[in-house]
Design an enzyme around this catalytic site. Structure first.
Site, short mmCIF file in Angstrom:
data_model
loop_
_atom_site.label_atom_id
_atom_site.label_comp_id
_atom_site.label_asym_id
_atom_site.label_seq_id
_atom_site.Cartn_x
_atom_site.Cartn_y
_atom_site.Cartn_z
N SER A 14 0.82 -1.23 0.00
CA SER A 14 0.00 0.00 0.00
C SER A 14 0.84 1.27 0.00
O SER A 14 0.48 2.27 0.61
CB SER A 14 -0.95 0.07 1.21
OG SER A 14 -1.74 -1.06 1.25
N GLY A 18 1.15 1.84 -7.70
CA GLY A 18 0.34 2.04 -8.91
C GLY A 18 0.27 3.51 -9.27
O GLY A 18 0.44 3.89 -10.43
N LYS A 189 16.72 2.64 7.76
CA LYS A 189 17.10 1.21 7.78
C LYS A 189 16.16 0.31 6.97
O LYS A 189 16.63 -0.56 6.23
CB LYS A 189 17.19 0.75 9.24
CG LYS A 189 17.87 -0.61 9.41
CD LYS A 189 19.38 -0.54 9.22
CE LYS A 189 20.05 -0.09 10.51
NZ LYS A 189 21.48 0.16 10.35
N THR A 191 14.58 0.90 4.34
CA THR A 191 14.94 1.07 2.92
C THR A 191 16.23 0.32 2.61
O THR A 191 16.33 -0.39 1.61
CB THR A 191 15.10 2.57 2.60
OG1 THR A 191 13.83 3.18 2.79
CG2 THR A 191 15.59 2.80 1.19
N CYS A 381 -25.02 0.01 -12.57
CA CYS A 381 -25.07 -1.46 -12.64
C CYS A 381 -26.06 -2.03 -11.61
O CYS A 381 -27.26 -1.87 -11.79
CB CYS A 381 -23.68 -2.07 -12.52
SG CYS A 381 -23.59 -3.65 -13.38
N HIS A 507 -20.67 0.69 -16.59
CA HIS A 507 -19.80 1.31 -15.59
C HIS A 507 -19.10 2.55 -16.15
O HIS A 507 -17.95 2.46 -16.58
CB HIS A 507 -18.75 0.30 -15.11
CG HIS A 507 -19.34 -0.79 -14.28
ND1 HIS A 507 -19.53 -0.66 -12.92
CD2 HIS A 507 -19.81 -2.01 -14.62
CE1 HIS A 507 -20.08 -1.75 -12.45
NE2 HIS A 507 -20.27 -2.59 -13.46
N GLU A 509 -17.76 4.84 -14.64
CA GLU A 509 -16.61 5.27 -13.81
C GLU A 509 -15.27 4.80 -14.37
O GLU A 509 -14.23 5.28 -13.94
CB GLU A 509 -16.79 4.80 -12.36
CG GLU A 509 -16.62 3.30 -12.10
CD GLU A 509 -17.91 2.50 -12.30
OE1 GLU A 509 -18.81 2.95 -13.03
OE2 GLU A 509 -18.01 1.38 -11.73
#
Ligand code: GLN
Length: 545
Positions: A14, A18, A189, A191, A381, A507, A509
Site C-alpha cells: 500500500s 500504482g 534502515k 529502505t 449497474c 460502468h 466510472e
C-alpha cells in the site's frame, strides 16, 4: 529500441506503487514519449474478477473486457496509454499458459520448471508490449520485495537487461522512510534492508523513490545513497499528499524524476507540458461550490472497493469547480437506521455496482428516498437494477418485485439473467464484459449529458432489465433512455418528473479522467450543485460520514 522501466516496492504494501507508476507514465507521455503500462500480479487467481472487494478492492474493467487490477485505473486516469489484456498478468495466467504449452507438447520432452519456463513466459509478456511504436514500457511488479510469490517475476526482470541491453532498462524501487515519533527521526534502515534484499536477487535499483511523511534531510539522503549504492540525485523524495493524489506527478517533477529517467535511458524527449494539470489542481484548490454526495454500498468502509466511482465524482467536481464531500454510507446501516437518518441533507445519492443480496433492501430504501424527495440520483449497474426493483414495488405496484439474482422464485422478476448467461457455470471471465455500444433516445437526460446518439461503455454483469415489463414501466413514467443497438437490452433508465434520476447498466466510472470528467458524472454533480444552490448551505448534520 524500446526502453523498459521496472517498478518494484519494498518495506510495506500500500505504498502507492500504482499511483507512482501511473505518474511516471504520465510525465514521460507529457514529454512526448509513447508509453505502455503493465502490471504483473503475483497471486494465483487468473484475474481479480473472482475476488471479493474486501480482498482486492475494485475490479477494473477494460474496453476489451478484461477484468484487471485497480492500479490499471490509475494508469488510465493519468495516461492515454492504451490498455488491453496484455496490460495485466497474474501468476495464475502465466502458469496457465505454460501448462497449456506443456499439454500441447511444446517443451519437447523437457522437464518444465520455474526457471527457465515460467521466467521465460514472464519475459515474453513484458516484451510483447515493446513494439516499434513504443518508446517506453513501464512494468509494475505487484507485491512487496521479499514475498515468496513475487520471486519468479523479480528473477525475470533481473534477466531482462541481459536480453535487451543494460542501457535499455531502468529499475525503480519504491520504499518507505518511516518517521518514528519516539525518536523524533526518520528511519532509513527499512529502505536499506529492502534494497539489500533486491540486490541479493541480483537487482541493483537505479532510482529509489522514498515515501515519507516528512522531508528527508540531506544527511539521510546521503546515507540512503551510500548504503543503497545509488547516486545522491537518484534518491527521490515522495512526501505524503493529504490534499490530492493528483499532486503526485508534480512532486516527482520537483524532485527531478522525469529528467533523471530521460537521462538514464537516453530518451529523446520534449519539454514537459503540464498546463492542464496545473489548471486542475488550481480548480481543486479554489472550489466555488461545496456539495455532499452519499455513496450507498455494501463496502462503504473499504476505500478501494468503489475507487473509480470516488475518483469520477472528484473529476466531475474539478469540472464544475466544486468540492465534493463524499459520504460513504453502508447500505445495511440504511436498513437499520432508516434513510432519513442516514441520508437527509445530502445533495445527491449514488448507488454503485455489486453482487449478492446483503444490503440490497437498504439500497432500495435509499433510492426510494431519493426518488420521493427529488434528490439527484445516479445508479450504476446493480444500482440501476435496484432502481428498477424500487420503481416496480412502489410506483408500478408490483409487490415484492425482485431480481432473480436474489430471489429465484419472485413473482415479479423485473431483473433477470441475460439469455447468454443461462448455460454458464464457470465463474471466471464469463459475465457480459467490456465495451458495448448503446443508442440514446433523443430528448433524454442521457442524450443531453453525452451530446451524442451512440455511446460505448464498459460492462460487467450477468443480469438485466426484464423486457416483459417494459410497457408497464413506461406507462408509469420510466424512460428507457439507452438500449443496445438492437433494442434488446436496457442500458439506461430515467424517470419523469424528477430533477435528475438516471441509472445505467454499465460502468461509466471506468472512463473518467481528471482532465475530462465523464459526462454522466458531470451531469449528476451539476444537478447536485443546483439542488444545493436552491436549498442553501449543507444540511448534512455532522458532515458526511
Ligand atoms: N450483480 C449484478 C449482475 O450481475 C450487477 C453487477 C454489477 O453491479 N457489476 O448483473
Amino acid at each position: 529500441m524500446t526502453k523498459h522501466i521496472f517498478v518494484t516496492g519494498g518495506v510495506v504494501s500500500s505504498l502507492g506503487k500504482g499511483l507512482t507508476s501511473a505518474s511516471i507514465g504520465m510525465l514521460l507521455e507529457r514529454r512526448g514519449l509513447r508509453v505502455r503500462m503493465q502490471k504483473l500480479d503475483p497471486y494465483i487467481n487468473v484475474d481479480p474478477g473472482t475476488m471479493s472487494p474486501y480482498q482486492h478492492g475494485e475490479v477494473y474493467v477494460l474496453d476489451d473486457g478484461s477484468e484487471t487490477d485497480l492500479d490499471l485505473g490509475h494508469y488510465e486516469r493519468f495516461t492515454n496509454s492504451p490498455l488491453t489484456r496484455d496490460s495485466n498478468y497474474t501468476t495464475g495466467q502465466i502458469y496457465q499458459s505454460v501448462i497449456e504449452k506443456e499439454r500441447r507438447g511444446e517443451f519437447l520432452g523437457k522437464t518444465v520448471q520455474v526457471i527457465p519456463h515460467i521466467t521465460d513466459e514472464i519475459k515474453s509478456v513484458i516484451r510483447k508490449l515493446a513494439t516499434d511504436s513504443v518508446d517506453v514500457v513501464i512494468t509494475e511488479i505487484g507485491g512487496t520485495v521479499g514475498d515468496i510469490e513475487s520471486l519468479p517475476f523479480l528473477e525475470a526482470i533481473r534477466q531482462m537487461p541481459q536480453e535487451v541491453g543494460h542501457e535499455n532498462c531502468l529499475f525503480i524501487h519504491l520504499t518507505l522512510v518511516p518517521y518514528l515519533k519516539a525518536a523524533a527521526e526518520l528511519k532509513t534502515k527499512p529502505t536499506q534492508h529492502s534494497v539489500g534484499q533486491l540486490r541479493q536477487i541480483g537487482i541493483q535499483p537505479d532510482i529509489l523513490i522514498c515515501r515519507t511523511e516528512r522531508s528527508i534531510s540531506m544527511d539521510d539522503r546521503q546515507k540512503i545513497a551510500l548504503f543503497c549504492n545509488v547516486p545522491l540525485q537518484a534518491v527521490i523524495e515522495e512526501k505524503d499528499k493529504d490534499f490530492s493524489i493528483y499532486e503526485v506527478p508534480l512532486s516527482l517533477v520537483n524532485n527531478g524524476l522525469d529528467d533523471l529517467i530521460v537521462k538514464r535511458l537516453q530518451l529523446r524527449a520534449d519539454t514537459l507540458l503540464l498546463n492542464d494539470w496545473h489548471d486542475l489542481l488550481h480548480r481543486l484548490r479554489n472550489p466555488q461550490h461545496e456539495i455532499s454526495i452519499a455513496v450507498v454500498g455494501k463496502y462503504a468502509e473499504h476505500r478501494d472497493a468503489y475507487k473509480s466511482i470516488y475518483e469520477s465524482l472528484d473529476h466531475a467536481g474539478i469540472h464544475h469547480h466544486a468540492q465534493i464531500r463524499i459520504g460513504r454510507i453502508h447500505s445495511e446501516a440504511v436498513e437499520r437506521e432508516g434513510p432519513e437518518r442516514m441520508l437527509a441533507g445530502y445533495d445527491g445519492l449514488l448507488v454503485p455496482g455489486g453482487f449478492g443480496e446483503r444490503g440490497i433492501e437498504g439500497k432500495v430504501e435509499a433510492i426510494r428516498f431519493a426518488r420521493e424527495r427529488g434528490i439527484p440520483f445516479f445508479g450504476i449497474c446493480l444500482g440501476m437494477q435496484c432502481a428498477v426493483i424500487e420503481f416496480a414495488r412502489h410506483v408500478v405496484g408490483l409487490e415484492n418485485a425482485h431480481s432473480t439474482e436474489f430471489s429465484k422464485d419472485t413473482q415479479h422478476p423485473v431483473i433477470c439473467l441475460l439469455d447468454d448467461q443461462k448455460m454458464i457455470t464457470y465463474k471466471g471471465g464469463t459475465m457480459r464484459l467490456g465495451a458495448q455500444p448503446a443508442n440514446l433516445q433523443s430528448g433524454t437526460l442521457a442524450a443531453d449529458c453525452y451530446q451524442a446518439d451512440v455511446i460505448s461503455e464498459r460492462h460487467r454483469h450477468r443480469f438485466e432489465f426484464n423486457n416483459a415489463y417494459r410497457q408497464q414501466f413506461e406507462a408509469h413514467g420510466m424512460r428507457f433512455a439507452g438500449t443496445s443497438p438492437d433494442h434488446s437490452l436496457v442500458e439506461i433508465v430515467e424517470i419523469e418528473n424528477h430533477p435528475w434520476f438516471l441509472a445505467v447498466q454499465f460502468h461509466p466510472e471506468f472512463k473518467s479522467q481528471p482532465t475530462s470528467a465523464h459526462p454522466l458524472f458531470a451531469g449528476f454533480v451539476r444537478a447536485a450543485i443546483d439542488r444545493r444552490s436552491v436549498r442553501g448551505p449543507s444540511l448534512v448534520a455532522d458532515g458526511p460520514h
